[in-house]
Design an enzyme around this catalytic site. Structure first.
Site, PDB file in Angstrom:
ATOM      1  N   TYR A   1       0.842  -1.209   0.000  1.00  0.00           N
ATOM      2  CA  TYR A   1       0.000   0.000   0.000  1.00  0.00           C
ATOM      3  C   TYR A   1       0.877   1.258   0.000  1.00  0.00           C
ATOM      4  CZ  TYR A   1      -3.902   3.045   1.376  1.00  0.00           C
ATOM      5  OH  TYR A   1      -4.859   4.035   1.423  1.00  0.00           O
TER       6      TYR A   1
ATOM      7  N   LYS B   1       0.997   4.404  -2.692  1.00  0.00           N
ATOM      8  CA  LYS B   1       0.684   5.805  -2.366  1.00  0.00           C
ATOM      9  C   LYS B   1       1.913   6.715  -2.507  1.00  0.00           C
ATOM     10  CE  LYS B   1      -3.723   5.157  -1.605  1.00  0.00           C
ATOM     11  NZ  LYS B   1      -4.745   5.671  -2.535  1.00  0.00           N
TER      12      LYS B   1
HETATM   13  P1  NAD Z   1     -13.905   2.236   0.208  1.00  0.00           P
HETATM   14  O1  NAD Z   1     -13.590   0.779   0.105  1.00  0.00           O
HETATM   15  O2  NAD Z   1     -15.012   2.692   1.080  1.00  0.00           O
HETATM   16  O3  NAD Z   1     -14.122   2.842  -1.231  1.00  0.00           O
HETATM   17  C1  NAD Z   1     -13.338   2.439  -2.302  1.00  0.00           C
HETATM   18  C2  NAD Z   1     -14.120   2.704  -3.539  1.00  0.00           C
HETATM   19  O4  NAD Z   1     -13.309   2.368  -4.658  1.00  0.00           O
HETATM   20  C3  NAD Z   1     -15.405   1.876  -3.655  1.00  0.00           C
HETATM   21  O5  NAD Z   1     -16.440   2.707  -4.146  1.00  0.00           O
HETATM   22  C4  NAD Z   1     -15.035   0.816  -4.694  1.00  0.00           C
HETATM   23  O6  NAD Z   1     -16.153   0.385  -5.438  1.00  0.00           O
HETATM   24  C5  NAD Z   1     -14.097   1.638  -5.569  1.00  0.00           C
HETATM   25  N1  NAD Z   1     -13.241   0.805  -6.394  1.00  0.00           N
HETATM   26  C6  NAD Z   1     -12.408  -0.189  -5.998  1.00  0.00           C
HETATM   27  N2  NAD Z   1     -11.833  -0.735  -7.070  1.00  0.00           N
HETATM   28  C7  NAD Z   1     -12.302  -0.066  -8.156  1.00  0.00           C
HETATM   29  C8  NAD Z   1     -12.080  -0.180  -9.541  1.00  0.00           C
HETATM   30  N3  NAD Z   1     -11.262  -1.098 -10.056  1.00  0.00           N
HETATM   31  N4  NAD Z   1     -12.720   0.696 -10.351  1.00  0.00           N
HETATM   32  C9  NAD Z   1     -13.555   1.619  -9.866  1.00  0.00           C
HETATM   33  N5  NAD Z   1     -13.829   1.757  -8.566  1.00  0.00           N
HETATM   34  C10 NAD Z   1     -13.204   0.913  -7.720  1.00  0.00           C
HETATM   35  O7  NAD Z   1     -12.517   2.899   0.655  1.00  0.00           O
HETATM   36  P2  NAD Z   1     -12.159   4.375   1.148  1.00  0.00           P
HETATM   37  O8  NAD Z   1     -11.644   4.240   2.509  1.00  0.00           O
HETATM   38  O9  NAD Z   1     -13.224   5.341   0.853  1.00  0.00           O
HETATM   39  O10 NAD Z   1     -10.903   4.653   0.203  1.00  0.00           O
HETATM   40  C11 NAD Z   1     -10.938   5.609  -0.830  1.00  0.00           C
HETATM   41  C12 NAD Z   1      -9.518   6.058  -1.116  1.00  0.00           C
HETATM   42  O11 NAD Z   1      -8.989   6.675   0.047  1.00  0.00           O
HETATM   43  C13 NAD Z   1      -8.569   4.937  -1.503  1.00  0.00           C
HETATM   44  O12 NAD Z   1      -7.712   5.380  -2.535  1.00  0.00           O
HETATM   45  C14 NAD Z   1      -7.779   4.723  -0.221  1.00  0.00           C
HETATM   46  O13 NAD Z   1      -6.505   4.191  -0.480  1.00  0.00           O
HETATM   47  C15 NAD Z   1      -7.726   6.135   0.316  1.00  0.00           C
HETATM   48  N6  NAD Z   1      -7.471   6.236   1.742  1.00  0.00           N
HETATM   49  C16 NAD Z   1      -8.336   5.704   2.636  1.00  0.00           C
HETATM   50  C17 NAD Z   1      -8.062   5.835   3.989  1.00  0.00           C
HETATM   51  C18 NAD Z   1      -8.952   5.280   5.049  1.00  0.00           C
HETATM   52  O14 NAD Z   1      -8.526   5.218   6.198  1.00  0.00           O
HETATM   53  N7  NAD Z   1     -10.186   4.895   4.736  1.00  0.00           N
HETATM   54  C19 NAD Z   1      -6.908   6.502   4.415  1.00  0.00           C
HETATM   55  C20 NAD Z   1      -6.055   7.034   3.475  1.00  0.00           C
HETATM   56  C21 NAD Z   1      -6.353   6.906   2.134  1.00  0.00           C
END
Ligand code: NAD
Length: 254
Positions: free
Chosen positions: A159, A163
């Site tokens: 991961y 990033k």
């Molecule tokens: P989540 O699992 O709630 O949402 C992820 C979304 O991505 C979902 O809507 C899923 O359908 C979509 N997705 C996955 N694969 C896909 C694909 N191949 N094509 C199109 N859509 C796709 O996760 P989240 O926590 O909302 O994460 C969103 C972003 O934020 C990610 O990039 C994650 O790395 C980043 N992030 C999250 C956190 C956290 O703590 N939740 C922290 C830092 C960064």
């Protein structure tokens, strides 16, 4: 004396595309942009989920459409974007994690994470920028990166690799497109409670690690990201490009 006026935090008349919009940070980003006045196209793989979100947003008089998109299918993504009106704002929030020790990482998990977090975001950003460049329009392209784009974390080698790559491509694209008025930035959240992180929060040792490192003493909620999205999308951040906006509760400060 001419007093300076605060630049607009509004997006009326603008078109925004948000990937991963059916859940978590993507859904919150879509709401933030729509509430700021943008027409928002919600993209994810499942149209069913997106339709549910869209109908709830329309009930609030927000302007939205849905688009089925698998960001890992870069050829289809590029063709789709080339056939649509240009987007002024992009939020790349589609993402995934496959957490394990570095030694236990499988090649297929490595490829899956890089394929969405890096390659998917890369080629969608390029496709959106190409349309803007064709039309001579400015834009604001936002990558949801992570605090893990700046530091390491337990079981996070794959991961973190993805990033850190997002941080690098953001800076390079910002340099390339700066003179064209196309800004590219990242938002770097700490641990935010979403379906992606639920399994981590469910492990007491991991939860203790998270709570110990977030200096503000609480885990994140998706609402914590929404102001950052509006700021980077609007004229309020007109001189900001190639930047990483940490929304990490102080994690990376310590
Ligand atoms: P989540 O699992 O709630 O949402 C992820 C979304 O991505 C979902 O809507 C899923 O359908 C979509 N997705 C996955 N694969 C896909 C694909 N191949 N094509 C199109 N859509 C796709 O996760 P989240 O926590 O909302 O994460 C969103 C972003 O934020 C990610 O990039 C994650 O790395 C980043 N992030 C999250 C956190 C956290 O703590 N939740 C922290 C830092 C960064």
């Amino acid at each position: 004396m001419t007093l300076p006026r605060t630049p607009s935090f509004r997006l009326d008349g603008k078109r925004a595309l948000v990937t991963g919009a059916s859940s978590g940070i993507g859904l919150a980003s879509a709401m933030a942009l729509a509430e700021a006045g943008a027409h928002v196209v919600l993209a994810a793989r499942s149209l069913d989920k997106l339709e549910g979100v869209a109908s709830e947003m329309r009930a609030l008089n927000l302007s939205v459409d849905v688009l089925a998109m698998d960001v890992s299918d870069t050829a289809a993504v590029s063709a789709t974007i080339a056939s649509m009106p240009a987007f002024d704002v992009l939020v790349n929030s589609a993402g995934m994690a496959k957490n394990s020790s570095a030694i236990e990482t499988t090649e297929s998990n490595f490829d899956a994470v890089q394929g969405i977090n890096v390659k998917g975001a890369y080629f969608l950003t390029v496709a959106v920028a190409k349309r803007l460049i064709e039309l001579g329009q400015p834009g604001s392209l936002i990558n949801i990166s992570s605090q893990m784009g700046h530091v390491g974390g337990i079981d996070r080698a794959v991961y973190c690799a993805s990033k850190h790559a997002v941080e690098g491509m953001t800076k390079a694209m910002a340099i390339e497109w700066g003179r064209l008025g196309i800004r590219v930035n990242t938002i770097c959240p700490t641990f935010i409670l979403t379906p992606l992180t639920q399994a981590t929060f469910d492990q007491p040792d991991k939860l203790a690690w998270i709570e110990e490192n977030i200096k503000l003493g609480r885990v994140g909620r998706v609402e914590d990201i929404m102001g950052a999205v509006v700021y980077l999308a609007t004229e309020a951040s007109a001189l900001v490009t190639g930047s990483a906006l940490m929304v990490d509760g102080g994690w990376t400060a310590g």
